[in-house]
Design a protein around this motif. Structure first.
Motif, mmCIF file in Angstrom:
data_model
loop_
_atom_site.group_PDB
_atom_site.id
_atom_site.type_symbol
_atom_site.label_atom_id
_atom_site.label_comp_id
_atom_site.label_asym_id
_atom_site.label_seq_id
_atom_site.Cartn_x
_atom_site.Cartn_y
_atom_site.Cartn_z
ATOM 1 N N TYR A 1 0.843 -1.307 -0.176
ATOM 2 C CA TYR A 1 0.133 0.026 -0.043
ATOM 3 C C TYR A 1 0.809 1.302 0.026
ATOM 4 N N ILE B 1 0.227 3.001 -3.280
ATOM 5 C CA ILE B 1 -0.809 3.959 -3.502
ATOM 6 C C ILE B 1 -0.540 5.429 -3.486
ATOM 7 N N PHE C 1 -13.638 3.325 5.625
ATOM 8 C CA PHE C 1 -12.846 3.275 4.489
ATOM 9 C C PHE C 1 -13.396 4.033 3.226
ATOM 10 N N THR D 1 -9.902 11.424 -0.426
ATOM 11 C CA THR D 1 -8.748 11.146 -1.272
ATOM 12 C C THR D 1 -9.261 11.461 -2.646
ATOM 13 N N VAL E 1 1.759 5.704 5.974
ATOM 14 C CA VAL E 1 1.491 4.404 6.056
ATOM 15 C C VAL E 1 2.355 3.633 7.000
ATOM 16 N N CYS F 1 -7.043 3.700 12.860
ATOM 17 C CA CYS F 1 -7.869 4.247 11.714
ATOM 18 C C CYS F 1 -8.562 5.406 12.240
ATOM 19 N N SER G 1 -3.281 9.072 5.495
ATOM 20 C CA SER G 1 -2.650 7.891 4.804
ATOM 21 C C SER G 1 -2.370 6.709 5.958
ATOM 22 N N ASN H 1 -4.410 4.924 7.073
ATOM 23 C CA ASN H 1 -5.586 4.139 7.173
ATOM 24 C C ASN H 1 -5.358 2.985 6.133
ATOM 25 N N TRP H 2 -4.456 3.215 5.221
ATOM 26 C CA TRP H 2 -4.419 2.405 4.013
ATOM 27 C C TRP H 2 -4.241 0.802 4.284
#
Length: 497
Positions: A191, A194, A272, A279, A328, A350, A387, A389-390
């Motif tokens: 991730y 991303i 999410f 985003t 991340v 999160c 970021s 959360n990813w």
């Protein structure tokens, strides 16, 4: 015998149809050492949780990460040259937002199909076919004239076919190769691609546009990445084809009661969704908003002739890369440290990320008319917290859903999060901006987009609430998924080709 193998699979809860081997694997990989009676067994490479060598498992992850990086570069090159595209086609904010919305709609509606196929058939072959199609469509998108905006929308929609085949399946392959903290680490690496790929998309698109004076070349340079992408996939494709000729696929009929309607899965998916909403809005509109802010304050000249000033796309791209890496990595590390104290660490991290991102995003939007430096600082902080959360959200899905239905669960999450998230947010922001705008002056072009983007901060707060609710159920749902035993009824054996 095959019947004994199936019986063993049933007793252990193993899905006999699962395609758990990585791209680069031998037919005998996963077997234990053999003794032919001559000398002692030779030492073997360290094996991963799937039974394949650790080296090959990591090589598989590296290939998947590389493709994911190019995936997001492809997705955001268009956003990096959006002012030029608006000027070239003479389109409004609402119409511009359709570029992202059409792509996401195609992507999310096809995700369930590929999720279903990924749980039942050879995942490597499915991904390779989808990515090859994605590359061809990308080629077509670089040759579109000003009278054919509909063609650009069409190609953006078709790109979603390839991305849906990849995004629903790749995380489940990583999940099959690693377990526990090692799986979390590998997912975090996956991730990373991303934000890094997204940022590189802005950077490459804006810089090529500046050099060539034509936004079409931003897409054509992107094709060079796609070409190297296809070359790297050739080996993957070859291995997949050989596997299909040499092996059979058993299709099992399993109907597990604990699939994806556990409270923690549903609530984390809604959480999410808010991340996708924010985003998606920022990805398309942030560079254009920063450009309009510069025109409003007199720091930049209006875009009257191509190429437009794309310096904001470059800076925003760099910020996206750096904040993605920091976000991340910090999210995963904070979650690891917090797990020592509570098993609810993942959803709590999160929630904290979204609740901390909201005020900084609000300040970045409001300070745009006063201080460019302050705006970039607040964007940096907001994107860093966002970021976090990813990788964690992906890990939550993998441990609250049973292994044999992870691809389907990925597809379900993709559909819901994109349907209510970044499929509608770019278009919604554009439509709200158009409705607020009272004239075509530079002031109202900035003010209308500024007010519409404020919606992102409030959506982020709602996402934090969803993750806090997830924390109430995460322990129970994880326990149920880990202790589920599948009893599968075999169907006819399907021979590929």
């Amino acid at each position: 015998s095959s019947s004994n193998s199936f019986s063993a699979a049933v007793m252990t809860g193993t899905d006999v149809s699962a395609d758990t081997t990585p791209f680069f694997s031998d037919d005998n990989e996963g077997e234990g050492p053999t003794d032919n009676g001559v000398g002692s067994p030779q030492p073997e490479e360290e094996e991963s949780a799937s039974g394949v060598s650790d080296k090959r498992a990591k090589l598989t992850v590296a290939v998947l990460c590389y493709i994911n990086l190019l995936n997001y570069m492809d997705r955001f090159t268009v956003a990096g040259v959006l002012p030029d595209i608006e000027h070239f086609f003479s389109i409004s904010d609402g119409t511009s937002g359709l570029l992202q919305t059409v792509f996401i709609c195609s992507y999310m509606f096809l995700a369930p199909l590929f999720g279903y196929l990924g749980d039942r058939y050879n995942r490597k072959l499915i991904m390779c076919v989808g990515i090859f199609f994605w590359s061809l469509v990308t080629l077509a998108s670089s040759f579109i004239g000003k009278d054919h905006f509909w063609a650009l929308l069409l190609t953006r929609g078709l790109v979603g076919v390839g991305e849906a085949s990849y995004s629903t399946i790749a995380p489940t392959i990583i999940a099959d190769l690693f377990i526990k903290e090692k799986r979390t680490n590998m997912l975090s690496v996956f991730y990373f691609a991303i934000p890094v790929g997204s940022g590189l998309g802005y950077i490459v698109g804006s810089e090529v546009d500046d050099v060539t004076g034509d936004w079409h070349w931003a897409l054509r340079v992107r094709l060079q990445h796609q070409t190297s992408h296809c070359l790297s996939l050739f080996v993957v494709w070859l291995f997949a084809m050989i596997k299909c000729f040499l092996s059979e696929l058993n299709v099992s009929l399993c109907l597990p009661p604990h699939f994806c309607f556990s409270p923690s899965f549903v609530l984390s998916t809604f959480g999410f969704t808010t991340v996708a909403f924010v985003t998606g809005s920022l990805a398309l509109w942030a560079p254009a908003f920063l450009f309009r802010a510069g025109v409003f304050t007199g720091e930049k000249q209006p875009c009257l002739k191509a190429p437009c000033d794309n310096s904001d796309s470059l800076i925003f791209g760099i910020i996206t890369v750096v904040t993605g890496i920091l976000g991340v990595a910090s999210g995963v590390q904070v979650s690891k440290m917090l797990r020592i104290k509570t098993p609810r660490a993942d959803p709590l991290v999160c929630a904290a990320g979204l609740l901390l991102a909201a005020p900084f995003l609000y300040l970045s939007i409001m300070f745009a008319q006063a201080s460019t430096v302050a705006t970039y600082i607040f964007i940096f902080l907001g994107e860093t917290f966002l970021s976090m959360n990813w990788a964690i959200v992906a890990d939550i899905l993998l441990y609250v859903v049973i292994p044999t239905r992870r691809s389907t669960a990925e597809a379900f999450q993709i559909v819901l999060s994109h349907l209510l998230g970044d499929a509608i947010s770019p278009y919604l922001i554009g439509v709200v901006s158009d409705s607020i705008k009272k004239s075509d002056s530079y002031m109202w072009e900035f003010r209308s987009l500024q007010m519409s983007l404020l919606l992102c901060s409030f959506v982020a707060v709602g996402g934090g609430a969803f993750f806090l609710a997830t924390a109430l159920f995460i322990e129970k749902d994880r326990h149920l998924a880990e202790n589920y035993v599948s009893l599968c009824i075999p169907s006819a054996v399907v021979v590929v080709f």
